[in-house]
Design a protein around this motif. Sequence first.
Motif, short mmCIF file in Angstrom:
data_model
loop_
_atom_site.label_atom_id
_atom_site.label_comp_id
_atom_site.label_asym_id
_atom_site.label_seq_id
_atom_site.Cartn_x
_atom_site.Cartn_y
_atom_site.Cartn_z
N GLN A 187 58.32 52.16 -27.77
CA GLN A 187 58.15 53.98 -28.79
C GLN A 187 57.87 54.76 -27.97
O GLN A 187 57.86 55.85 -27.78
CB GLN A 187 56.63 53.65 -29.63
N ASP A 188 57.06 54.51 -26.39
CA ASP A 188 56.83 55.41 -25.13
C ASP A 188 58.63 54.73 -24.11
O ASP A 188 57.69 53.70 -23.58
CB ASP A 188 55.93 55.25 -25.44
N LYS A 189 58.88 55.47 -24.61
CA LYS A 189 60.18 55.47 -23.37
C LYS A 189 59.81 55.38 -21.70
O LYS A 189 60.48 55.07 -21.00
CB LYS A 189 61.51 55.74 -23.69
N LEU A 190 58.99 56.40 -21.75
CA LEU A 190 58.41 56.43 -20.17
C LEU A 190 57.47 55.26 -19.97
O LEU A 190 57.32 54.74 -18.80
CB LEU A 190 57.38 58.02 -19.97
N ALA A 191 56.40 54.91 -20.15
CA ALA A 191 55.80 53.37 -20.51
C ALA A 191 56.71 52.55 -19.81
O ALA A 191 56.18 51.97 -19.11
CB ALA A 191 54.44 53.57 -21.91
N MET A 192 57.85 52.64 -21.22
CA MET A 192 58.53 51.29 -20.89
C MET A 192 58.94 51.52 -19.10
O MET A 192 58.43 50.84 -18.77
CB MET A 192 59.58 51.10 -21.93
N ARG A 193 59.94 52.38 -18.95
CA ARG A 193 60.05 52.57 -17.87
C ARG A 193 59.15 52.53 -16.67
O ARG A 193 58.99 51.99 -15.57
CB ARG A 193 60.33 53.93 -17.59
N HIS B 72 63.53 72.65 -27.18
CA HIS B 72 62.57 71.56 -28.78
C HIS B 72 61.59 71.18 -28.10
O HIS B 72 60.81 70.99 -26.73
CB HIS B 72 63.44 70.17 -29.03
N PRO B 73 60.18 71.26 -28.89
CA PRO B 73 58.94 70.49 -28.63
C PRO B 73 58.52 69.11 -28.60
O PRO B 73 58.14 68.19 -29.92
CB PRO B 73 58.72 71.09 -29.94
N VAL B 74 59.70 68.46 -28.29
CA VAL B 74 59.64 66.94 -28.07
C VAL B 74 59.89 66.58 -26.55
O VAL B 74 60.42 67.11 -25.90
CB VAL B 74 61.14 65.81 -28.17
N GLY B 75 58.57 65.82 -26.24
CA GLY B 75 58.53 65.51 -24.79
C GLY B 75 59.77 64.66 -24.62
O GLY B 75 60.07 63.36 -25.02
N TYR C 22 65.84 64.33 -31.90
CA TYR C 22 65.30 66.45 -32.50
C TYR C 22 66.88 65.91 -32.97
O TYR C 22 67.88 64.57 -32.35
CB TYR C 22 65.34 67.35 -32.43
N ASP C 23 67.59 65.50 -34.67
CA ASP C 23 68.38 66.11 -34.87
C ASP C 23 69.32 64.24 -34.32
O ASP C 23 70.51 64.61 -34.86
CB ASP C 23 69.54 66.54 -33.78
N GLY C 24 68.52 63.63 -35.30
CA GLY C 24 69.15 62.10 -34.86
C GLY C 24 69.36 61.43 -33.78
O GLY C 24 69.55 60.76 -33.75
N ARG C 25 69.17 62.57 -32.70
CA ARG C 25 69.06 61.50 -30.83
C ARG C 25 68.29 61.67 -29.98
O ARG C 25 67.10 63.08 -30.86
CB ARG C 25 70.34 63.06 -30.32
N GLY C 26 67.70 60.61 -30.00
CA GLY C 26 67.28 61.02 -28.60
C GLY C 26 67.19 60.66 -27.01
O GLY C 26 66.84 60.50 -25.77
N VAL C 27 68.49 61.02 -26.61
CA VAL C 27 69.03 60.90 -25.31
C VAL C 27 70.19 62.22 -25.02
O VAL C 27 71.73 62.90 -26.16
CB VAL C 27 70.49 59.82 -24.99
N TRP C 28 70.26 62.59 -24.10
CA TRP C 28 71.12 63.74 -24.34
C TRP C 28 72.27 64.21 -22.45
O TRP C 28 71.30 63.96 -21.51
CB TRP C 28 70.98 65.43 -24.00
N VAL C 29 72.74 64.10 -22.51
CA VAL C 29 73.45 63.60 -20.77
C VAL C 29 74.04 65.51 -20.80
O VAL C 29 74.83 65.52 -21.38
CB VAL C 29 75.28 63.18 -20.75
N SER D 204 59.98 59.31 -27.23
CA SER D 204 59.61 59.77 -28.29
C SER D 204 60.21 60.12 -29.21
O SER D 204 60.05 61.18 -29.41
CB SER D 204 57.99 58.90 -28.60
N GLY D 205 60.84 59.11 -30.11
CA GLY D 205 61.75 60.43 -31.09
C GLY D 205 63.39 60.92 -30.60
O GLY D 205 63.92 60.37 -29.92
#
Lengths: 374, 374
Positions: free
Chosen positions: A94-100, A162-165, A142-149, A139-140
Amino acid sequence: MVGAGQLARMTSQAAISLGVGFRVLAGSATDSAAQVCAGTVTGDYTALPDLVAFAAACDVVTFDHEHVPAPHLAALEQAGRQVRPGAAALRYTQDKLAMRDRLRALGVPCPRYAPVTSVAEVTELAAGWGWPVVLKAVSGGYDGRGVWVCQTPAEAAAVLAHPVGVFAEEHVGFDAELAALVARSPHRQAAAYPVVQTIQRDGVCHEVLAPAPGLAAGPAIEAERIALELTAELGVTGLLAVEFFLTRDGLLVNELAMRPHNSGHWTIEGARTSQFEQHLRAVLDLPLGDPRAAVPCVAMANVFGAGGSSNGDPDIYARYTHVMAADPGIKVHLYGKSVRPGRKIGHVTALGDDMPSVRARAVRAAGYLATGEE
Amino acid sequence: MVGAGQLARMTSQAAISLGVGFRVLAGSATDSAAQVCAGTVTGDYTALPDLVAFAAACDVVTFDHEHVPAPHLAALEQAGRQVRPGAAALRYTQDKLAMRDRLRALGVPCPRYAPVTSVAEVTELAAGWGWPVVLKAVSGGYDGRGVWVCQTPAEAAAVLAHPVGVFAEEHVGFDAELAALVARSPHRQAAAYPVVQTIQRDGVCHEVLAPAPGLAAGPAIEAERIALELTAELGVTGLLAVEFFLTRDGLLVNELAMRPHNSGHWTIEGARTSQFEQHLRAVLDLPLGDPRAAVPCVAMANVFGAGGSSNGDPDIYARYTHVMAADPGIKVHLYGKSVRPGRKIGHVTALGDDMPSVRARAVRAAGYLATGEE
């Protein structure tokens, strides 16, 4: 199982053989699993009362996605419910930064990464890593995506608006993408499936080849070792899927999932124990099943909705007939989803002795199901 | 599917992959299939209004048993419903004397038989055939049985004392019992599974070995040929299972069934297409799947309820754990039935390269599940 998508649908299928009672918490009675599972309860997985009521009728609670709010998971555990995998493990999905951070602390090889809040930080990292830079939602998304190249600072700025960490990750040049799937039970029994190759486009899995063709023993063993280490270190109960980049310098962990995974659909026909049965056996603390492949080569190809409209694609069942007639050995799985362009609506599996021909059969069948074109 | 026993339960499992809507007409919400299938309708298959209402919501109607009254089947067909297999074919599963007469007319080898109404007739037949004489109910039976092996005139008299129409059949000395399973679609496509050996005790199937060990090519081909001929001659849509006696003088047909059959449970893991998927594909007029075996040797063993009481056997799930731990490759299927002595509550399947060891694994697992004893 909380969630009623295709993973819950295929898990309910496995539960039938095991003879264990199986319930799903579905958002709607038309969800993929709700269409087939007699034990469907409708409710909202973001609402704690719905989760509490659902869990009260279950010996063990598990999940077909990682979106149940972490405080709710903790509340269920505090109420004495058996939540498998548990809240402490699910945190890392749920927290990809914590995972890393956790993987780095364990010495598990990952792409270089850093938390970012500004374009200036991204640009500074790119000075060392080069463009493109990958931005990932913690986490999460927007627009159904969580990864942007992101190829440019302007593209990074568009994401950061966007207001997404997010955090930044180097864009890894790889020879192949691999996935290792393992299971672990509360008794700490573990089982590892053969390592597979995934073929992804725009971050979406299109094909899975099992076992990964031409993969040397070294990285295959290392991928299994890392996955087994992570199940133990993160305290996973049930399945853990670890996605890797195979680079010239070795393996790098890309993503984790603690549930049945698209990279494991080949196991339904291709392994002695399907990932869905294995997940149930693991979370129920039953002895695990034989994870070995049943045939030399297996190829799985996802079926995506095509067609130009969002009104569905009524021709899909006619195409289904054609695909079955053309290849009596192809195994078709449709998820009962309405067809929308780009939506994953099913998968096909081909089995045999020669990977190029097995792969060609799967790709042809999936393509025909999607588009009606050879 | 009319009927909600384990055959409907396993068919509903196959329907999930195919993505076709699947409903069962169940006598009770606790029936084996009703426990798992979202499309369960409760009703009485002997009541025409219940059948009519059920069929109205289905594109195709099929069956998990042969007990729907023949006039009701005809009425459904006259109302324009797609009944598969149809009433004309199902007659031969409901009237065993009609089946015998039809097979004799077709020149298909059967045991010698004759209709009887008195002990004197049985005794006269026994003078030619020798004792024991087999009495078979033309339709149905009593006390859950329809076949009686009578050693003496007194035993025959006890059967004849019941108000059940019977016929007499010679008691065949056989080397093995075999079963041939074939499917046929309305398009007249047909597919044949490998011929299997069944191990029966007191008329109840205990084990199935696929393919039949040591079976010569001659009788294997002849069994498939007879089964395929019967699907065409009797107009079967869906599966046809033909049970044979293999005698010194060749094959004799024993029984017919037009539905998924216990002798085909091995196909779930052991064949490229399970009999349940194949039955659905056939009755839906989809192209048939590859019926070939997926591995060299498959053994299926039924699990029967043990225990001295009729109050169930709560220890079965604990034994389940032991069986899975002892053999990670064993596939266990439990039907969700309460455990009563002698009741078929599940089956297990073992796969491998060597039939004696595969068979031993299946028998050991089924025996342990039933009794908790090695």
